[in-house]
Motif scaffolding. Structure first.
Motif, PDB file in Angstrom:
ATOM      1  N   PRO A   2      49.217  26.619  41.792  1.00 44.31           N
ATOM      2  CA  PRO A   2      50.120  27.571  41.587  1.00 44.31           C
ATOM      3  C   PRO A   2      49.518  28.526  41.457  1.00 44.31           C
ATOM      4  O   PRO A   2      47.989  29.087  41.463  1.00 44.31           O
ATOM      5  N   TYR A   3      50.249  29.728  41.311  1.00 45.44           N
ATOM      6  CA  TYR A   3      49.716  30.962  41.594  1.00 45.44           C
ATOM      7  C   TYR A   3      48.801  31.740  40.131  1.00 45.44           C
ATOM      8  O   TYR A   3      48.068  32.635  40.766  1.00 45.44           O
ATOM      9  N   ILE A   4      49.175  31.610  39.002  1.00 44.95           N
ATOM     10  CA  ILE A   4      48.015  31.288  37.667  1.00 44.95           C
ATOM     11  C   ILE A   4      46.774  30.741  37.885  1.00 44.95           C
ATOM     12  O   ILE A   4      46.717  32.115  37.309  1.00 44.95           O
ATOM     13  N   ASP A   5      46.536  29.887  39.356  1.00 44.35           N
ATOM     14  CA  ASP A   5      45.514  29.978  39.134  1.00 44.35           C
ATOM     15  C   ASP A   5      44.666  30.062  40.030  1.00 44.35           C
ATOM     16  O   ASP A   5      43.261  29.889  40.851  1.00 44.35           O
ATOM     17  N   ARG A 178      57.201  34.351  31.768  1.00 45.82           N
ATOM     18  CA  ARG A 178      55.478  33.773  32.848  1.00 45.82           C
ATOM     19  C   ARG A 178      55.508  34.614  33.507  1.00 45.82           C
ATOM     20  O   ARG A 178      53.803  34.106  33.819  1.00 45.82           O
ATOM     21  N   LEU A 179      55.401  36.002  32.970  1.00 49.11           N
ATOM     22  CA  LEU A 179      54.084  37.163  33.798  1.00 49.11           C
ATOM     23  C   LEU A 179      52.847  37.258  32.918  1.00 49.11           C
ATOM     24  O   LEU A 179      52.140  37.465  32.834  1.00 49.11           O
ATOM     25  N   LYS A 180      53.503  36.254  31.914  1.00 48.43           N
ATOM     26  CA  LYS A 180      52.114  36.087  31.104  1.00 48.43           C
ATOM     27  C   LYS A 180      51.164  34.140  31.036  1.00 48.43           C
ATOM     28  O   LYS A 180      50.301  34.632  29.984  1.00 48.43           O
ATOM     29  N   GLU A 181      51.970  33.991  31.329  1.00 46.99           N
ATOM     30  CA  GLU A 181      51.098  32.533  32.107  1.00 46.99           C
ATOM     31  C   GLU A 181      49.901  32.624  32.564  1.00 46.99           C
ATOM     32  O   GLU A 181      49.239  31.880  31.356  1.00 46.99           O
ATOM     33  N   ARG A 182      49.248  33.491  33.027  1.00 48.12           N
ATOM     34  CA  ARG A 182      47.796  33.531  33.604  1.00 48.12           C
ATOM     35  C   ARG A 182      46.976  33.745  32.777  1.00 48.12           C
ATOM     36  O   ARG A 182      47.890  34.792  32.096  1.00 48.12           O
ATOM     37  N   LYS A 183      46.099  33.171  32.271  1.00 46.52           N
ATOM     38  CA  LYS A 183      45.383  33.450  31.149  1.00 46.52           C
ATOM     39  C   LYS A 183      44.127  34.076  31.406  1.00 46.52           C
ATOM     40  O   LYS A 183      43.660  34.909  30.679  1.00 46.52           O
ATOM     41  N   ALA A 184      43.505  33.825  32.422  1.00 46.59           N
ATOM     42  CA  ALA A 184      41.983  34.084  33.047  1.00 46.59           C
ATOM     43  C   ALA A 184      42.592  35.055  34.476  1.00 46.59           C
ATOM     44  O   ALA A 184      43.155  34.756  34.525  1.00 46.59           O
ATOM     45  N   GLU A 185      41.437  35.558  34.153  1.00 43.33           N
ATOM     46  CA  GLU A 185      40.779  36.751  34.872  1.00 43.33           C
ATOM     47  C   GLU A 185      42.624  37.222  35.971  1.00 43.33           C
ATOM     48  O   GLU A 185      42.685  37.413  36.803  1.00 43.33           O
ATOM     49  N   ARG A 186      43.179  37.914  35.217  1.00 45.33           N
ATOM     50  CA  ARG A 186      44.537  38.821  34.757  1.00 45.33           C
ATOM     51  C   ARG A 186      43.707  40.147  35.568  1.00 45.33           C
ATOM     52  O   ARG A 186      42.329  40.787  35.350  1.00 45.33           O
ATOM     53  N   ASP A 187      44.821  40.209  36.537  1.00 43.83           N
ATOM     54  CA  ASP A 187      44.308  41.974  36.970  1.00 43.83           C
ATOM     55  C   ASP A 187      44.284  43.481  35.869  1.00 43.83           C
ATOM     56  O   ASP A 187      44.670  42.724  34.692  1.00 43.83           O
ATOM     57  N   LYS A 188      43.441  44.146  36.679  1.00 41.03           N
ATOM     58  CA  LYS A 188      44.121  45.195  35.304  1.00 41.03           C
ATOM     59  C   LYS A 188      45.382  46.367  36.123  1.00 41.03           C
ATOM     60  O   LYS A 188      45.693  45.966  36.936  1.00 41.03           O
ATOM     61  N   GLY A 189      46.061  46.140  34.529  1.00 37.85           N
ATOM     62  CA  GLY A 189      46.900  47.747  34.659  1.00 37.85           C
ATOM     63  C   GLY A 189      47.023  48.679  35.701  1.00 37.85           C
ATOM     64  O   GLY A 189      45.648  49.330  35.352  1.00 37.85           O
ATOM     65  N   PRO A 190      48.213  49.250  36.113  1.00 41.81           N
ATOM     66  CA  PRO A 190      48.257  50.677  36.515  1.00 41.81           C
ATOM     67  C   PRO A 190      47.620  51.515  35.399  1.00 41.81           C
ATOM     68  O   PRO A 190      47.922  52.092  34.868  1.00 41.81           O
TER      69      PRO A 190
END
Length: 276
Positions: A2-5, A178-190
Motif C-alpha cells: 500500500p502507498y502508506i508503506d 486518510r492523509l494521516k494513515e502513514r505513520k513512519a517516514e513521513r515526508d517533510k512539509g513545504p
C-alpha cells in the motif's frame, strides 16, 4: 504494497535530489502523479494511489524544493515541467501516463506540449489552462480560508477542497484522516518560502497567454467537482472544449477535491480510461 508503506526514494537529476515513491506492477506504462500547491508525497490520497496501483506502476514525486526534494522551488510552471521531464527520463521511462491535480495539472499540460510523444494518456483533475478564469486569484481566495482554518483549528483543505454541505464536510473529514494513515517516514512539509514561490508560479500561469490545447492529440480525461472555488470549474469545461476528443466528468456537490470525495467512482473511471 500500500502507498502508506511505500519507501521514500531519491534520484539525482543534474545535481538536484528528487524525492519519489514507486509502487505497483513493474510491467506496462507507468503513471506519474503530480500534486497540488504545497503538496508533498503524503498529500497524495492513498485510496486513489492504491486503487490505481493495483493495475499500474505508480510514480509519485515531490517538486524541486518541496518536501524531501532538494533545491529551490521554481517560480514558473515552465521550470516545473522541465524538471519533471528530466526526472522521467532519469528514471528510464520513454513513455508514461500522467495524472495532474491542480498545480500538477498545469505542469502536466505543459509537459505534454513540451515533450510530444512522452505521454500516452493524460488525466487532468481540479485544474485549468494557462490564462484560465480566476487562476491568478488562487492566493486571494485561499488566504482567508487558511486563516479560517487556523481560527477553527481545522486543516484549511476542509474549506479549500470541499463544499460546505454535509456531504462536503463528511468527505473532508474522511480525506484528511486518510492523509494521516502513514505513520513512519513521513515526508517533510513545504517551507513557507517554497509555498510562496509556488504561488508565484500559479499566478503567472493564470496571467500568461493561453496555450494551443488543440495541439494535444492524445486521450485526455478531465475531472472536477461542480463547485471548485480554487480553480473554478468553468476551466474544466473550457479545457474539454479545446482538447480534441477529451472526456469530462463533473462530480455533484463537490469542490476542488472532487476526486478525493468521489474516489470510489474516480478510480474505476481512471482505470477504464487508462486501459481503454
Amino acid at each position: 504494497m500500500p502507498y502508506i508503506d511505500a519507501p521514500n526514494l531519491s534520484i539525482d537529476v543534474d545535481g538536484t535530489a528528487f524525492a519519489y515513491r514507486d509502487l505497483g506492477p513493474r510491467d506496462g506504462v507507468p503513471l506519474v502523479l503530480l500534486n497540488h500547491w504545497g503538496a508533498v508525497l503524503d498529500n497524495f490520497d492513498p485510496r486513489i494511489v492504491d486503487g490505481l496501483s493495483r493495475r499500474h506502476r505508480i510514480i509519485a514525486i515531490d517538486y524541486r524544493g518541496i518536501g524531501a526534494s532538494s533545491g529551490t522551488a521554481p517560480v514558473t510552471i515552465d521550470a516545473m515541467a522541465r524538471d519533471a521531464i528530466a526526472l522521467i527520463h532519469a528514471l528510464g521511462f520513454e513513455k508514461i501516463d500522467l495524472l495532474g491535480f491542480s498545480l500538477g495539472g498545469f505542469v502536466a499540460q505543459d509537459i505534454v506540449l513540451k515533450a510530444p510523444g512522452l505521454v500516452r494518456r493524460l488525466i487532468l483533475t481540479g485544474t485549468g489552462p494557462a490564462g484560465g478564469t480566476g487562476i491568478e486569484r488562487v492566493g486571494a481566495v485561499s488566504w482567508p480560508l487558511m486563516v479560517k482554518g487556523l481560527l477553527t483549528l481545522r486543516d484549511p483543505k476542509t474549506y479549500l477542497f470541499f463544499t460546505s454541505t454535509a456531504n462536503g464536510r463528511h468527505a473532508a473529514k474522511a480525506f484528511l484522516e486518510r492523509l494521516k494513515e502513514r505513520k513512519a517516514e513521513r515526508d517533510k512539509g513545504p517551507t513557507p518560502p517554497a509555498f510562496l514561490r509556488q504561488l508565484k508560479a500559479i499566478k503567472a500561469w493564470g496571467r500568461q497567454a493561453p496555450q494551443d490545447l488543440g495541439g494535444i492529440r492524445i486521450p485526455v480525461l478531465i475531472a472536477n467537482g461542480d463547485n471548485d472555488i480554487m480553480v473554478p470549474t468553468v476551466n474544466s469545461h473550457d479545457m474539454a472544449r479545446r482538447i480534441p476528443g477529451s472526456q469530462l466528468v463533473i462530480y455533484k456537490d463537490a469542490g476542488h477535491g472532487g476526486i478525493f470525495q468521489y474516489h470510489g467512482e474516480f478510480v474505476p473511471k481512471a482505470l477504464a480510461f487508462l486501459n481503454d
